[in-house]
Design a protein around this motif. Structure first.
Motif, short mmCIF file in Angstrom:
data_model
loop_
_atom_site.label_atom_id
_atom_site.label_comp_id
_atom_site.label_asym_id
_atom_site.label_seq_id
_atom_site.Cartn_x
_atom_site.Cartn_y
_atom_site.Cartn_z
N GLN A 177 -34.06 -22.32 -0.78
CA GLN A 177 -34.27 -20.89 -0.99
C GLN A 177 -33.02 -20.09 -0.61
O GLN A 177 -32.68 -19.11 -1.28
N LEU A 178 -32.31 -20.50 0.44
CA LEU A 178 -31.08 -19.83 0.83
C LEU A 178 -30.03 -19.91 -0.27
O LEU A 178 -29.35 -18.93 -0.58
N LYS A 179 -29.92 -21.08 -0.89
CA LYS A 179 -28.96 -21.25 -1.98
C LYS A 179 -29.33 -20.38 -3.19
O LYS A 179 -28.46 -19.80 -3.85
N LEU A 180 -30.63 -20.29 -3.45
CA LEU A 180 -31.09 -19.46 -4.57
C LEU A 180 -30.78 -17.99 -4.32
O LEU A 180 -30.32 -17.27 -5.22
N VAL A 181 -31.04 -17.51 -3.11
CA VAL A 181 -30.76 -16.11 -2.77
C VAL A 181 -29.27 -15.82 -2.93
O VAL A 181 -28.87 -14.80 -3.49
N ALA A 182 -28.43 -16.73 -2.43
CA ALA A 182 -26.98 -16.54 -2.56
C ALA A 182 -26.57 -16.51 -4.02
O ALA A 182 -25.74 -15.68 -4.44
N GLN A 183 -27.14 -17.39 -4.82
CA GLN A 183 -26.81 -17.43 -6.24
C GLN A 183 -27.17 -16.11 -6.93
O GLN A 183 -26.41 -15.58 -7.75
N TYR A 184 -28.32 -15.58 -6.58
CA TYR A 184 -28.76 -14.30 -7.17
C TYR A 184 -27.84 -13.16 -6.76
O TYR A 184 -27.36 -12.40 -7.60
N ILE A 185 -27.58 -13.04 -5.46
CA ILE A 185 -26.76 -11.92 -4.97
C ILE A 185 -25.37 -11.93 -5.61
O ILE A 185 -24.85 -10.88 -6.00
N LEU A 186 -24.79 -13.10 -5.75
CA LEU A 186 -23.44 -13.20 -6.28
C LEU A 186 -23.38 -13.05 -7.80
O LEU A 186 -22.29 -13.02 -8.38
N ASN A 187 -24.54 -12.92 -8.44
CA ASN A 187 -24.55 -12.77 -9.91
C ASN A 187 -25.19 -11.46 -10.37
O ASN A 187 -25.39 -11.28 -11.56
N VAL A 188 -25.50 -10.57 -9.45
CA VAL A 188 -26.06 -9.27 -9.83
C VAL A 188 -24.93 -8.32 -10.19
O VAL A 188 -23.94 -8.25 -9.48
N LYS A 189 -25.14 -7.60 -11.26
CA LYS A 189 -24.10 -6.67 -11.73
C LYS A 189 -24.06 -5.43 -10.82
O LYS A 189 -25.09 -4.89 -10.48
#
Length: 637
Positions: A625-637
């Motif tokens: 879940q931590l990896k998923l959150v990081a992936q989302y944050i780093l890909n939000v415009k």
């Protein structure tokens, strides 16, 4: 054999087509702000505009009542020609106004202890008469709020009364003044008639598209989570029994008595069945899961803007004061009962969302306050306007119950391959306890197996055949694997909650074939309640290791799942570009650009970089879940 080869070919083409979305590292996901803009109205210095009521007027002006007992008339609230709005004091000296309505050139406000009519006789935007329509009893308890009114077509007005909160715990509801914990109707000549009992903290009132009255309540004693529900005369709604102390009064329409409600811990629908011979208990039309879609439910408005606010005509919007956001509700009537689905809509308001009103241009004015209540939006008060910019978000537009599952309707055509895969969706069901304790966890959670999916030819609908539907339960759907047909983007909001009070009759689909994506290893097992897709990493790629990249399909799925985890675990303190308790997503993305592992380490063991409360360690999140959150944050415009 030819059919199997063709199916495999189409699946592979769907995967390849995602490359346009994910190959470019600069490609960012759209956000709510890309479709619905917040415009903040500047409030002159010295005016404390704690919005307890908001009413947009036909002449283009806006009236705002405040918790400090004032009513302000605002000219040019749309800020045309770049000019600021002009504020003029219309009325003052009233007692905590928590509602405002306008009819026949008069304003009506609910004070703590009375319904008051305000009239400007000479057109100078100053009230000349303050007339008491009717008054009610008070004990002086701090929590005896009065909400409303909402004006019915026949001129009657609806008001709701908060219970008082008393010891031994601050949150225990008591009805020590007559009709506290009730919804009442008030005629234009001031006759007060008790209408329904069982409410606890009924801050929201509104009509749906058909003109039926709904109210919103908050989690608390006897109420497991926030909700909205349809109210009819004689109903016991919500479940808080304090109001039944007055059910024996001669003009009470409610048959239940205080002694009928006992602390069984059973779900409210079971209590309703047990007591059906003693009185009518109305269960929620739509539950709003606490902490996910609100913590302090507020106003209710229905979109009657004829498309000026987007594609959600006749749907209901529900505010939340504590999480400073607005949810969207699709309602339908099945076997005479209202039910439906709630979805996220817009978050990140400056203060706590309390009141909403439609402007003449189809935009939504939002009155906000957080004094004494707290909210994720940290401004003590605010007045904002939410406007659609004409762009179409990719959303689940409606979610309808079917005899054998659900039908989803989308705002844009879906990519047919991804939307036909069973592993693109996860469904579980749950309910809440009805007990004297404060709130309830989700109980009786159960996974639902999806047997097959049929997508319409135009790609605008998907029919899900589901095994294990449970009447009266909330059904959570997560559609993280769906992509749009043209842009190959994930849903803006990929989850919702349908309250299934009744299962409709009708024809069931037969001979539905279960299809799984090429990446799916488990084709005959349902995902776990906590979702196997979230809990387990992609098996064909190792995420988080330097130099190893996700495939285009995996990146799209990972970002979508990360958004889901973020909304459930992080959105109370962080928003995309609105400062809440912690930094914005954009700030975090800039700090940790290209370094997801550093972000993960901070989330696991945060230090203190800013003034105010330090961020607690998010120990409940798994490594995945931590990896998923990081992936989302780093890909939000």
């Amino acid at each position: 054999m030819k059919k199997k080869v063709l199916c495999l070919f189409l699946c592979l083409m769907a995967v390849i087509s995602l490359a346009g979305f994910a190959q470019n590292p600069e490609t960012k996901l759209p956000t709510e702000n890309d479709y619905y803009k917040m415009i903040t109205l500047p409030i002159p210095e010295g005016i404390v505009l704690e919005g307890g009521g908001v009413e947009a007027l036909p002449n283009g002006k806006l009236a705002v009542s405040t918790r400090r007992g004032e009513v302000w008339m605002i000219e040019n609230p749309y800020m045309k020609d770049g000019k600021n709005p002009y504020f003029k004091l219309f009325a003052q000296g009233l007692h905590e106004i928590l509602g405002l309505a306008y009819r026949d050139n008069a304003f009506y406000v609910a004070q703590r202890g009375e319904l008051t009519k305000l009239v400007d006789k000479n057109g100078d935007d100053i009230a000349d008469t303050y007339e008491t329509v009717t008054a009610w009893d008070l004990t002086g308890n701090y929590h005896e709020y009065s909400f409303g009114p909402k004006i019915m077509p026949n001129g009657d007005m609806v008001v709701t009364f908060n219970v008082g909160f008393f010891n031994p715990e601050w949150w225990i509801g008591r009805s020590k003044a007559k009709w506290r914990g009730w919804m009442v109707k008030i005629s234009p000549d001031g006759k007060l008639t008790p209408y329904a009992a069982g409410v606890r903290s009924p801050a929201g009132l509104g009509f749906n598209a058909e003109g039926d009255i709904f109210y919103a309540d908050n989690q608390g004693d006897w109420i497991g989570s926030g909700f909205i529900t349809h109210v009819e005369q004689g109903d016991f709604v919500g479940g808080n029994p304090a109001s039944l102390d007055w059910a024996g009064e001669p003009n009470s329409p409610v048959a239940l008595r205080r002694s009928d409600i006992t602390d069984t811990g059973k779900p409210l629908f079971e209590v309703s069945e047990m007591l059906k011979d003693k009185g009518k208990i109305k269960t929620p039309s739509v539950w709003l899961p606490h902490g996910i879609l609100g913590v302090s439910t507020s106003d209710i408005v229905t979109d009657k803007t004829n498309g000026k606010f987007g594609i959600f005509e006749n749907q209901v919007f529900v505010g939340d004061q504590g999480q400073s956001k607005i949810m969207r509700v699709f309602l339908e009537k099945v076997k005479g009962k209202y039910q439906g689905a709630v979805f996220p809509f817009r978050e990140g308001f400056a203060s706590g969302v309390l009141r909403m009103s439609w402007g003449t241009d189809g935009s939504m004015f939002v009155g906000q306050t957080n004094r004494g209540w707290g909210s994720t939006g940290k401004a003590p008060y605010a007045l904002q306007r939410l406007a659609w910019n004409g762009k179409m978000p990719f959303e689940i537009k409606t979610m309808s119950a079917k005899p054998d599952g659900f039908e989803l309707e989308f705002t844009k055509p879906v990519d047919k391959a991804s939307s036909e895969f069973i592993d693109s969706y996860i469904i579980k069901s749950f309910t809440y306890k009805h007990h004297a304790a404060y709130g309830s966890p989700m109980i009786n959670e159960q996974e639902c197996k999806i047997k097959g999916i049929v997508v319409s030819e135009d790609g605008m609908k998907a029919r899900l055949v589901v095994e294990g539907l449970r009447q009266n339960y909330v059904h959570e759907i997560k559609a993280s694997g769906i992509l749009s047909k043209d842009e190959k983007l994930p849903l803006l909001h990929n989850f919702g909650y349908y309250t299934l009070n009744e299962i409709p009759d009708g024809e069931k689909l037969t001979n539905v074939v279960a299809k799984y994506s090429p990446k799916s290893k488990v084709q005959n097992k349902v995902a776990t309640v906590k979702t196997a897709v979230i809990d387990k990493p992609q098996t064909t790629a190792k995420t988080g290791k330097k130099g190893e990249k996700l495939t285009p399909e995996q990146l799209a799925a990972e970002v979508s799942l990360g958004k889901q985890v973020f909304q459930e675990s992080c959105s109370t303190c962080h928003a995309v570009d609105q400062k809440l308790i912690g930094p914005t997503i954009k700030e975090m993305a800039e700090i940790y650009k290209g370094n997801p592992n550093a972000m993960i380490q901070w989330i696991k063991a945060p230090g203190k970089k800013r003034t105010g409360e330090a961020m607690p360690a998010q120990s409940h999140l798994s490594e995945r879940q931590l990896k998923l959150v990081a992936q989302y944050i780093l890909n939000v415009k």
